[in-house]
Scaffold this motif. Structure first.
Motif, PDB file in Angstrom:
ATOM      1  N   ILE A   1       0.832  -1.205   0.000  1.00  0.00           N
ATOM      2  CA  ILE A   1       0.000   0.000   0.000  1.00  0.00           C
ATOM      3  C   ILE A   1       0.872   1.263   0.000  1.00  0.00           C
ATOM      4  O   ILE A   1       0.639   2.211  -0.767  1.00  0.00           O
ATOM      5  CB  ILE A   1      -0.951   0.020   1.232  1.00  0.00           C
ATOM      6  N   LEU A   2       1.909   1.277   0.828  1.00  0.00           N
ATOM      7  CA  LEU A   2       2.773   2.461   0.895  1.00  0.00           C
ATOM      8  C   LEU A   2       3.507   2.661  -0.427  1.00  0.00           C
ATOM      9  O   LEU A   2       3.650   3.785  -0.915  1.00  0.00           O
ATOM     10  CB  LEU A   2       3.780   2.323   2.041  1.00  0.00           C
ATOM     11  N   SER A   3       3.966   1.557  -0.990  1.00  0.00           N
ATOM     12  CA  SER A   3       4.681   1.634  -2.261  1.00  0.00           C
ATOM     13  C   SER A   3       3.766   2.157  -3.361  1.00  0.00           C
ATOM     14  O   SER A   3       4.139   3.055  -4.134  1.00  0.00           O
ATOM     15  CB  SER A   3       5.227   0.242  -2.598  1.00  0.00           C
ATOM     16  N   ALA A   4       2.561   1.624  -3.411  1.00  0.00           N
ATOM     17  CA  ALA A   4       1.615   2.068  -4.437  1.00  0.00           C
ATOM     18  C   ALA A   4       1.242   3.534  -4.260  1.00  0.00           C
ATOM     19  O   ALA A   4       0.874   4.227  -5.206  1.00  0.00           O
ATOM     20  CB  ALA A   4       0.353   1.202  -4.387  1.00  0.00           C
ATOM     21  N   SER A   5       1.359   4.003  -3.040  1.00  0.00           N
ATOM     22  CA  SER A   5       0.964   5.383  -2.770  1.00  0.00           C
ATOM     23  C   SER A   5       2.115   6.363  -2.937  1.00  0.00           C
ATOM     24  O   SER A   5       1.958   7.551  -2.667  1.00  0.00           O
ATOM     25  CB  SER A   5       0.413   5.480  -1.341  1.00  0.00           C
ATOM     26  N   GLY A   6       3.289   5.856  -3.320  1.00  0.00           N
ATOM     27  CA  GLY A   6       4.368   6.763  -3.656  1.00  0.00           C
ATOM     28  C   GLY A   6       5.539   6.792  -2.697  1.00  0.00           C
ATOM     29  O   GLY A   6       6.463   7.583  -2.865  1.00  0.00           O
ATOM     30  N   PHE A   7       5.522   5.941  -1.689  1.00  0.00           N
ATOM     31  CA  PHE A   7       6.679   5.862  -0.801  1.00  0.00           C
ATOM     32  C   PHE A   7       7.717   4.917  -1.408  1.00  0.00           C
ATOM     33  O   PHE A   7       7.370   3.979  -2.132  1.00  0.00           O
ATOM     34  CB  PHE A   7       6.266   5.342   0.589  1.00  0.00           C
ATOM     35  N   GLN A   8       8.979   5.185  -1.103  1.00  0.00           N
ATOM     36  CA  GLN A   8      10.031   4.271  -1.515  1.00  0.00           C
ATOM     37  C   GLN A   8      10.252   3.286  -0.365  1.00  0.00           C
ATOM     38  O   GLN A   8      10.583   3.700   0.755  1.00  0.00           O
ATOM     39  CB  GLN A   8      11.316   5.043  -1.816  1.00  0.00           C
TER      40      GLN A   8
ATOM     41  N   ILE B   1      -4.058   0.779   5.648  1.00  0.00           N
ATOM     42  CA  ILE B   1      -4.525   2.096   5.200  1.00  0.00           C
ATOM     43  C   ILE B   1      -4.246   3.155   6.268  1.00  0.00           C
ATOM     44  O   ILE B   1      -3.799   4.269   5.973  1.00  0.00           O
ATOM     45  CB  ILE B   1      -6.029   2.042   4.836  1.00  0.00           C
ATOM     46  N   ASP B   2      -4.446   2.764   7.519  1.00  0.00           N
ATOM     47  CA  ASP B   2      -4.083   3.685   8.607  1.00  0.00           C
ATOM     48  C   ASP B   2      -2.578   3.944   8.593  1.00  0.00           C
ATOM     49  O   ASP B   2      -2.128   5.043   8.919  1.00  0.00           O
ATOM     50  CB  ASP B   2      -4.486   3.110   9.977  1.00  0.00           C
ATOM     51  N   ALA B   3      -1.810   2.906   8.229  1.00  0.00           N
ATOM     52  CA  ALA B   3      -0.352   3.060   8.172  1.00  0.00           C
ATOM     53  C   ALA B   3       0.026   4.110   7.125  1.00  0.00           C
ATOM     54  O   ALA B   3       0.963   4.885   7.319  1.00  0.00           O
ATOM     55  CB  ALA B   3       0.313   1.725   7.846  1.00  0.00           C
ATOM     56  N   LEU B   4      -0.729   4.136   6.035  1.00  0.00           N
ATOM     57  CA  LEU B   4      -0.476   5.141   4.988  1.00  0.00           C
ATOM     58  C   LEU B   4      -0.707   6.542   5.537  1.00  0.00           C
ATOM     59  O   LEU B   4       0.108   7.448   5.347  1.00  0.00           O
ATOM     60  CB  LEU B   4      -1.394   4.864   3.783  1.00  0.00           C
ATOM     61  N   GLU B   5      -1.820   6.708   6.236  1.00  0.00           N
ATOM     62  CA  GLU B   5      -2.124   8.020   6.834  1.00  0.00           C
ATOM     63  C   GLU B   5      -1.037   8.419   7.829  1.00  0.00           C
ATOM     64  O   GLU B   5      -0.560   9.551   7.847  1.00  0.00           O
ATOM     65  CB  GLU B   5      -3.484   7.953   7.562  1.00  0.00           C
ATOM     66  N   LEU B   6      -0.658   7.422   8.641  1.00  0.00           N
ATOM     67  CA  LEU B   6       0.362   7.659   9.662  1.00  0.00           C
ATOM     68  C   LEU B   6       1.671   8.106   9.005  1.00  0.00           C
ATOM     69  O   LEU B   6       2.291   9.084   9.427  1.00  0.00           O
ATOM     70  CB  LEU B   6       0.570   6.367  10.461  1.00  0.00           C
ATOM     71  N   ALA B   7       2.066   7.390   7.950  1.00  0.00           N
ATOM     72  CA  ALA B   7       3.333   7.703   7.277  1.00  0.00           C
ATOM     73  C   ALA B   7       3.276   9.108   6.668  1.00  0.00           C
ATOM     74  O   ALA B   7       4.235   9.880   6.763  1.00  0.00           O
ATOM     75  CB  ALA B   7       3.624   6.657   6.212  1.00  0.00           C
ATOM     76  N   LYS B   8       2.130   9.427   6.073  1.00  0.00           N
ATOM     77  CA  LYS B   8       1.981  10.769   5.478  1.00  0.00           C
ATOM     78  C   LYS B   8       2.088  11.849   6.550  1.00  0.00           C
ATOM     79  O   LYS B   8       2.748  12.864   6.365  1.00  0.00           O
ATOM     80  CB  LYS B   8       0.647  10.884   4.735  1.00  0.00           C
ATOM     81  N   ASN B   9       1.402  11.624   7.675  1.00  0.00           N
ATOM     82  CA  ASN B   9       1.454  12.597   8.766  1.00  0.00           C
ATOM     83  C   ASN B   9       2.865  12.779   9.303  1.00  0.00           C
ATOM     84  O   ASN B   9       3.313  13.896   9.539  1.00  0.00           O
ATOM     85  CB  ASN B   9       0.542  12.163   9.928  1.00  0.00           C
ATOM     86  N   LEU B  10       3.557  11.636   9.480  1.00  0.00           N
ATOM     87  CA  LEU B  10       4.918  11.717  10.005  1.00  0.00           C
ATOM     88  C   LEU B  10       5.829  12.430   9.018  1.00  0.00           C
ATOM     89  O   LEU B  10       6.701  13.203   9.409  1.00  0.00           O
ATOM     90  CB  LEU B  10       5.453  10.314  10.307  1.00  0.00           C
TER      91      LEU B  10
END
Lengths: 255, 480
Positions: free
Chosen positions: A146-153, A234-243
């Motif tokens: 999910i993180l990768s698909a959302s643009g994180f490396q 999905i919460d992890a994605l939000e968390l990563a974006k916030n951080l």
């Protein structure tokens, strides 16, 4: 985004046969980009990897900027899928299929983006792994996808990763976030060990540490001094974006 | 007639086993440790890159040496649990790190006092044939947490114990503790008091830790319960029957390793299979499909003539509420109707993350009802009703009959005050949780701790100190 409509029920403009229509649309001088981006978005929502790849290829063939194809087309699909998952309209297999379709599209577009020097900027660099002694990686893999698909490396260190390995990789790639997963109550102590090792090596607070796993709680996260915890991918994605926004703000403040 | 439920036809079980044997050859089974590879190679098994291809004939030979039944014994050396046939037993679930606080209704880290309370209540309830090392004691050193839990149980109970170790290094200390309890290693082998849960990792992976313990238990002759836990759709095929097939392959591989290391050692066809929740990624232990998986897996084990185990009577609710009651009671009934020898899980909340002693006493009522159900509709005396009518005529005075007095205790399960059947009276009615709290307090106040000879306590102490030294723990604990 949590309206009553099912996630497959998109606007009337969507036409599954669009791929084959593209050349004709061009000839007819129709509003191509809107239709194309809509089809790209839908291919991700449908989890249709073949269609997503085909649309990516078509976009390149007709000279659409690949970065624009990602940002306005495919990425919108992932955002929609995440929202739908969040409100219980889509499920994990749907979400994984969407992420796979995203990957298929990016694989096609990436070489052209590299050529143009317009590579999609990674949202951040994240190291993932399961705590030492824990070989259960289904949750960690979901988060990675999910993180990768959302643009994180993503740098996935796999299972049963030692604190030293987390630290070494974090230094090597200049990571923004380290994510430690643990399913077992007995291996959760390993999450603490990683956070302590990051501290010992002076990587925090610059590098953020996040944790996840079936038995992991907010309380545990607070107890071991993690920067965050999430219940699902999905919460992890939000968390990563916030951080990341904290990391960025801090970077700006320091500059 | 004993009522039963069967989800699988003999033909389908045949197909499940056929495909399970295929899986053992392709893709094969991942094996983690050098001793396991050596053991398998010495039995003629091909092992490449950590993957063993286990042929059907070898598995069948190993199954033939596994006992069809065995007993667990209580502290007095009496048979207390029979693993085999359709006998059904229950034990509290294990192992949680959290306890539901009945005052705040919050989950908090579990401690020794919680484990003791769980043991005290379990000890008093006949519905539980065995204790379990139910919670991690967060107030004890985690490096010997598994040994410590067992010590606490042994010091507070007469019943057999369902347990498990947290590491390969921790197992020997636990076996030694049990041997001290039994008097000697040989006594422990002859009259085992405990069974150890040993888990493969789905899919088809016998990790270094799991396989090490499996082999050591087989060599020590201490019963091993193979708890395979496929998650349908997550770590196993999404279809129930596909997950049952994977479960069969994992347990068959485990039995093969076990019997190669210790032919004839007792081993259980166990499991904690569950569906994979497609919203949360969790394992919903209260789902009916999870119960179905446990039932179907046990049916395969029973078909093979092996002792069985399953994980039921648990809930996904975070409170002792209607969901907890519905899910736990349902699966207690289903497990009993399947004839699973040991059913673990009672008392557990939040998909096995949290324990509640109040839930345990409510679950005990569901279990009692399940036992009543499997006794079925029995006949007593030469006639069914006419002999009693011959005495009462049309007066309706059945309450006076000697048959009524003689049989009502067999015919009806008489619940504890946890179950409310009273008419509304002057007292305000209470809910089940309130009654459960009172029941827990009552049972705890009646509990009497067993006494131990000095020499046994000294043995316990020296084993705990030795293990504490080994694990680098500064001070040993008594477990009192």
């Amino acid at each position: 985004m949590c309206g009553g409509s099912r996630f497959l029920d998109v606007g009337p403009e969507y036409n599954p046969g669009l791929v084959s229509l593209i050349p004709r649309l061009i000839c007819a001088g129709g509003s191509l980009s809107g239709q194309l981006f809509q089809a790209m978005r839908q291919s991700i929502i449908d989890g249709a990897s073949d269609t997503a790849a085909e649309l990516a290829q078509q976009a390149l063939a007709i000279g659409v900027d690949p970065l624009e194809a990602v940002n306005q087309g495919f990425a919108a699909g992932i955002t929609f899928a995440g929202d739908q998952f969040g409100c219980g309209q889509m499920f994990l297999p749907d979400l994984l299929a969407s992420a796979e379709a995203m990957k298929a599209a990016i694989n096609i577009l990436e070489p052209e983006m590299l050529k143009r020097g317009s590579q999609r900027e990674a949202l951040g660099k994240i190291i993932l792994g399961t705590a030492r002694g824990d070989i259960h990686d289904i949750g960690k893999n979901l988060v990675a996808t999910i993180l990768s698909a959302s643009g994180f490396q993503i740098f996935d260190l796999g299972t049963s990763v030692t604190p030293e390995e987390f630290v070494a990789k974090a230094k090597e790639v200049d990571a923004d976030i380290v994510g430690i997963s643990a399913l077992l109550t007995t291996t959760m102590a390993g999450q603490k060990a990683v956070i302590e090792a990051l501290d010992r090596n002076g990587l925090r607070p610059r590098v953020k540490a996040i944790i996840g796993g079936a038995a992991v709680t907010q309380k545990w996260a607070a107890e071991i001094g993690a920067d965050g915890y999430s219940r699902n991918a999905i919460d992890a994605l939000e968390l990563a974006k916030n951080l990341m926004s904290k990391v960025m703000n801090k970077g700006t403040a320091q500059a | 007639m004993r009522p039963r439920i069967q989800l699988l036809t003999p033909e389908l079980i045949g197909r499940i086993l056929c495909e399970a044997f295929e899986l053992l050859m392709s893709p094969g089974v991942r094996v983690g440790s050098a001793p396991v590879v050596e053991l398998l190679r010495s039995a003629g098994v091909e092992v490449n890159d950590g993957v063993a291809r286990v042929p059907e004939q070898l598995v069948r030979n190993c199954m033939a040496s596994a006992p069809r039944d065995f007993n667990l014994y209580n502290r007095s050396g009496e048979k207390a649990v029979h693993y085999g046939g359709d006998d059904v037993h229950f034990d509290p679930g294990s192992c949680c790190v959290q306890m539901l606080d009945p005052d705040t209704l919050e989950a908090r880290p579990s401690e020794t006092r919680d484990l003791v309370r769980l043991i005290q209540v379990t000890e008093s309830l006949p519905q539980f044939a065995a204790q379990s090392t139910a919670v991690v004691c967060n107030d004890a050193p985690s490096a010997i947490g598994d040994l410590y839990r067992l010590l606490v149980v042994l010091q507070h109970s007469h019943k057999p114990v369902v347990t498990g170790s947290f590491s390969a290094a921790g197992l020997q200390g636990m076996i030694d503790l049990l041997a001290a309890d039994s008097g000697s290693q040989d006594n422990l082998r002859k009259k085992p008091r405990a069974v150890f849960d040993v888990c493969p990792s789905p899919p088809l992976n016998w990790s270094e830790f799991g396989s090490h313990n499996l082999l050591e238990l087989a060599r020590a002759g201490v019963p091993a319960e193979i708890v395979s836990m496929p998650l349908a759709g997550g770590t196993a095929p999404v279809t129930l029957v596909g997950s049952v097939t994977q479960h069969a392959a994992e347990v068959l591989a485990g039995i093969t390793l076990h019997q190669l290391a210790g032919p004839g050692s007792p081993v259980v066809w166990g499991g904690a299979p569950a569906i994979f929740d497609m919203r949360t990624g969790g394992a919903p232990m209260g789902a009916v499909e999870t119960a179905m998986l446990n039932m179907a897996c046990a049916e395969v084990g029973k078909h093979l003539g092996l002792p069985t185990h399953g994980y039921l009577v648990a809930t996904d609710s975070k409170f002792v509420d209607a969901q907890a009651g519905a899910e736990s009671a349902r699966s207690a009934m289903l497990g009993a109707l399947t004839g699973i020898n040991m059913i673990s899980g009672a008392g557990m909340l939040e998909s096995l993350a949290c324990h509640s002693v109040e839930k345990l006493v409510i679950d005990a009522e569901s279990i009692a009802s399940a036992y009543r159900l499997v006794r079925g509709v029995e006949t007593r005396g030469a006639t069914l009703a006419t002999a009693m009518f011959a005495q009462t005529g049309l007066s309706g005075e059945f309450l006076k009959l000697k048959e009524t007095r003689a049989h009502f205790r067999q015919e009806q399960h008489l619940p504890s005050p946890v179950i409310d059947r009273s008419a509304r009276g002057s007292e305000p009615p209470s809910d089940a949780f309130t009654r459960a709290r009172a029941r827990v307090n009552e049972l705890v106040s009646q509990y009497q701790k067993p006494s131990f000879p000095e020499d046994v306590l000294r043995k316990y102490q020296s084993i705990v100190e030795r293990e504490a030294d080994r694990a680098g723990v500064a001070s040993a604990l008594s477990g009192d």
